[in-house]
Design an enzyme around this catalytic site. Structure first.
Site, PDB file in Angstrom:
ATOM      1  N   ASP A   1       0.759  -1.146  -0.095  1.00  0.00           N
ATOM      2  CA  ASP A   1       0.387   0.319  -0.070  1.00  0.00           C
ATOM      3  C   ASP A   1       0.612   1.185   0.084  1.00  0.00           C
ATOM      4  O   ASP A   1       1.864   1.268   0.996  1.00  0.00           O
ATOM      5  CB  ASP A   1      -0.791   0.308   1.467  1.00  0.00           C
ATOM      6  CG  ASP A   1      -2.454   0.868   0.863  1.00  0.00           C
ATOM      7  OD1 ASP A   1      -1.913   1.290  -0.076  1.00  0.00           O
ATOM      8  OD2 ASP A   1      -2.301   1.582   1.784  1.00  0.00           O
TER       9      ASP A   1
ATOM     10  N   ASN B   1       1.124   3.202  -3.005  1.00  0.00           N
ATOM     11  CA  ASN B   1       1.403   4.093  -3.968  1.00  0.00           C
ATOM     12  C   ASN B   1       1.386   4.987  -4.300  1.00  0.00           C
ATOM     13  O   ASN B   1       1.971   5.809  -5.439  1.00  0.00           O
ATOM     14  CB  ASN B   1       0.969   3.100  -5.280  1.00  0.00           C
ATOM     15  CG  ASN B   1       1.532   1.176  -4.950  1.00  0.00           C
ATOM     16  OD1 ASN B   1       2.646   1.463  -4.270  1.00  0.00           O
ATOM     17  ND2 ASN B   1       1.541   0.546  -5.918  1.00  0.00           N
ATOM     18  N   GLY B   2       0.250   5.466  -4.454  1.00  0.00           N
ATOM     19  CA  GLY B   2      -0.160   6.787  -5.123  1.00  0.00           C
ATOM     20  C   GLY B   2       0.556   7.441  -3.698  1.00  0.00           C
ATOM     21  O   GLY B   2       0.593   9.169  -5.037  1.00  0.00           O
TER      22      GLY B   2
ATOM     23  N   ARG C   1      -0.753   9.126  -9.762  1.00  0.00           N
ATOM     24  CA  ARG C   1      -0.659   7.681  -9.082  1.00  0.00           C
ATOM     25  C   ARG C   1       0.070   6.647  -9.173  1.00  0.00           C
ATOM     26  O   ARG C   1       0.118   6.077  -9.038  1.00  0.00           O
ATOM     27  CB  ARG C   1      -2.270   8.150  -8.777  1.00  0.00           C
ATOM     28  CG  ARG C   1      -2.211   9.042  -7.747  1.00  0.00           C
ATOM     29  CD  ARG C   1      -4.173   8.437  -7.749  1.00  0.00           C
ATOM     30  NE  ARG C   1      -4.421   6.804  -6.887  1.00  0.00           N
ATOM     31  CZ  ARG C   1      -4.070   6.337  -5.734  1.00  0.00           C
ATOM     32  NH1 ARG C   1      -3.597   7.238  -4.138  1.00  0.00           N
ATOM     33  NH2 ARG C   1      -4.545   5.458  -5.304  1.00  0.00           N
TER      34      ARG C   1
ATOM     35  N   HIS D   1       2.625   3.336  -9.258  1.00  0.00           N
ATOM     36  CA  HIS D   1       1.833   1.720  -8.765  1.00  0.00           C
ATOM     37  C   HIS D   1       3.568   0.766 -10.104  1.00  0.00           C
ATOM     38  O   HIS D   1       3.763  -0.212  -9.629  1.00  0.00           O
ATOM     39  CB  HIS D   1       0.302   1.612  -9.942  1.00  0.00           C
ATOM     40  CG  HIS D   1       0.073   1.924  -9.089  1.00  0.00           C
ATOM     41  ND1 HIS D   1      -0.245   1.772  -7.954  1.00  0.00           N
ATOM     42  CD2 HIS D   1      -0.975   3.115  -9.938  1.00  0.00           C
ATOM     43  CE1 HIS D   1      -1.949   2.099  -7.773  1.00  0.00           C
ATOM     44  NE2 HIS D   1      -2.116   3.023  -8.908  1.00  0.00           N
TER      45      HIS D   1
ATOM     46  N   THR E   1     -11.402  -6.346  -4.513  1.00  0.00           N
ATOM     47  CA  THR E   1     -11.953  -6.484  -4.901  1.00  0.00           C
ATOM     48  C   THR E   1     -12.569  -5.637  -5.104  1.00  0.00           C
ATOM     49  O   THR E   1     -14.087  -5.087  -5.895  1.00  0.00           O
ATOM     50  CB  THR E   1     -14.006  -7.723  -4.615  1.00  0.00           C
ATOM     51  OG1 THR E   1     -13.054  -7.870  -3.151  1.00  0.00           O
ATOM     52  CG2 THR E   1     -12.590  -8.895  -5.549  1.00  0.00           C
ATOM     53  N   GLU E   2     -12.257  -4.242  -4.299  1.00  0.00           N
ATOM     54  CA  GLU E   2     -13.007  -2.973  -4.118  1.00  0.00           C
ATOM     55  C   GLU E   2     -11.768  -1.849  -4.986  1.00  0.00           C
ATOM     56  O   GLU E   2     -12.685  -1.010  -4.906  1.00  0.00           O
ATOM     57  CB  GLU E   2     -12.784  -2.366  -2.426  1.00  0.00           C
ATOM     58  CG  GLU E   2     -13.968  -3.477  -1.435  1.00  0.00           C
ATOM     59  CD  GLU E   2     -13.835  -5.163  -1.678  1.00  0.00           C
ATOM     60  OE1 GLU E   2     -12.641  -5.347  -0.729  1.00  0.00           O
ATOM     61  OE2 GLU E   2     -14.684  -5.777  -1.643  1.00  0.00           O
TER      62      GLU E   2
ATOM     63  N   LEU F   1      10.678 -20.718  -4.265  1.00  0.00           N
ATOM     64  CA  LEU F   1       9.645 -19.379  -4.094  1.00  0.00           C
ATOM     65  C   LEU F   1       8.361 -19.991  -4.309  1.00  0.00           C
ATOM     66  O   LEU F   1       8.022 -19.757  -5.707  1.00  0.00           O
ATOM     67  CB  LEU F   1       9.881 -18.286  -3.715  1.00  0.00           C
ATOM     68  CG  LEU F   1       9.270 -17.564  -3.221  1.00  0.00           C
ATOM     69  CD1 LEU F   1       8.603 -16.783  -1.680  1.00  0.00           C
ATOM     70  CD2 LEU F   1       9.686 -15.832  -3.940  1.00  0.00           C
TER      71      LEU F   1
ATOM     72  N   SER G   1      -8.651  -4.167   4.770  1.00  0.00           N
ATOM     73  CA  SER G   1      -9.056  -4.291   3.719  1.00  0.00           C
ATOM     74  C   SER G   1      -9.427  -5.338   2.966  1.00  0.00           C
ATOM     75  O   SER G   1      -8.735  -5.368   1.765  1.00  0.00           O
ATOM     76  CB  SER G   1      -7.835  -2.986   3.216  1.00  0.00           C
ATOM     77  OG  SER G   1      -7.632  -2.179   3.711  1.00  0.00           O
TER      78      SER G   1
ATOM     79  N   GLU H   1       0.654 -13.805  12.698  1.00  0.00           N
ATOM     80  CA  GLU H   1       1.955 -12.030  13.003  1.00  0.00           C
ATOM     81  C   GLU H   1       1.498 -11.203  11.942  1.00  0.00           C
ATOM     82  O   GLU H   1       1.891 -11.020  11.035  1.00  0.00           O
ATOM     83  CB  GLU H   1       3.039 -12.982  13.661  1.00  0.00           C
ATOM     84  CG  GLU H   1       3.774 -13.569  14.109  1.00  0.00           C
ATOM     85  CD  GLU H   1       2.611 -12.760  16.023  1.00  0.00           C
ATOM     86  OE1 GLU H   1       3.052 -12.101  15.924  1.00  0.00           O
ATOM     87  OE2 GLU H   1       2.315 -14.284  16.189  1.00  0.00           O
TER      88      GLU H   1
END
Ligand code: IPE
Ligand code: IPE
Ligand code: MG
Length: 254
Positions: free
Chosen positions: A34, A36-37, A47, A51, A80-81, A145, A210, A221
């Site tokens: 979170d 980026n903007g 913005r 990204h 999804t939001e 990974l 979120s 954790e």
């Protein structure tokens, strides 16, 4: 030449990784990427520049996680939001997987990384799906990974779908209500092949989930930082891992 950025050579460049107690490295790290903007705004940039820059952080953290021996790295890339955002920003975000994979897929393959996607496919543009699927198919046999992109992912939708599927099984006589348990629920979640995250990282100073992996994070954790995602480096990642190593996980016991 091949291991330009990955593997042991890179680790020598970042001595702080050596200070970590490696036996405490979490198996599954999930990250809410979170800020980026705000990062872009602070630099007078649009913005979407944030990204774009965030992709480099994805690469840094993937390398760091791979080097440390983290087995699963789940990155929240689009919720999804997030469709509520302006169309131009959404369109830009939908092109990022392609851009990222065009540059990085070869190295991901060389470094034994397995790409996966967790989210609702049907609403995603075909070009986004195509890029993700190519990466998933080309890395399917890799054993290193697991790099799991949460793309058009929402935890409530995931749980509602699970409940619907379970209810249908009960209706059809395949399942008794008393047989519904945690494992039954988990069989229907998008994360069904993954262990629960051991550590959740969220950048940018926001202290919320979120709609991210609400079921799976029950005993994870949590680690928060004010750093915006585009400026998140391997050092921050090691800091989170080191802190994780100092935590006592009790799961309700003593
Ligand atoms: C995270 O950065 C990326 C996505 C949610 C896709 P944001 O775009 O949310 O950046 P802020 O929170 O507005 O700064
Ligand atoms: C969460 O960030 C989603 C992703 C990082 C993909 P948001 O920026 O969308 O979350 P809110 O709106 O601040 O809660
Ligand atoms: Mg945000």
């Amino acid at each position: 030449m091949i291991k330009r950025f990955w593997g042991k050579q890179r680790r020598e460049d970042v001595p702080s990784a050596d200070s970590l107690t490696l036996q405490h490295v979490p198996e599954h790290v999930a990250i809410i990427m979170d800020g980026n903007g705000r990062w872009a705004k602070g630099r007078g940039l649009p913005r979407v520049a944030g990204h774009h820059s965030g992709m480099k952080a994805v690469k840094r953290v993937t390398i760091a996680a791979n080097d440390l021996g983290v087995k699963y790295l789940t990155l929240y890339a689009f919720s999804t939001e997030n469709w509520k955002r302006p169309k131009a920003e959404v369109d830009f975000l939908m092109k990022l997987p392609q851009q990222f994979l065009e540059i990085e897929l070869e190295e991901l393959i060389e470094n034994n990384v397995q790409v996966r996607m967790m989210g609702y496919r049907s609403e995603l543009p075909p070009h986004t799906i195509a890029a993700m699927e190519e990466a998933v198919v080309k890395t399917a046999n890799n054993t290193g990974l697991v790099l799991n992109f949460a793309l058009n992912y929402g935890s409530r939708a995931e749980m509602v779908d699970a409940v619907r599927a379970i209810a249908a099984d009960v209706r059809d006589g395949k399942l008794k209500p008393e047989d519904i348990d945690d494992a039954e629920m988990e069989r229907h979640l998008l994360s069904t092949t993954l262990p629960d995250p051991d550590l959740l990282i969220r950048t940018s100073g926001e202290l919320r989930l979120s709609n991210f992996m609400l079921w799976q994070l029950a005993y994870s954790e949590l680690w928060f930082t004010d750093v915006y995602w585009p400026e998140f480096t391997e050092k921050h990642f090691y800091e989170a891992i080191a802190e994780y190593g100092r935590r006592a996980r009790r799961y309700g016991g003593l």
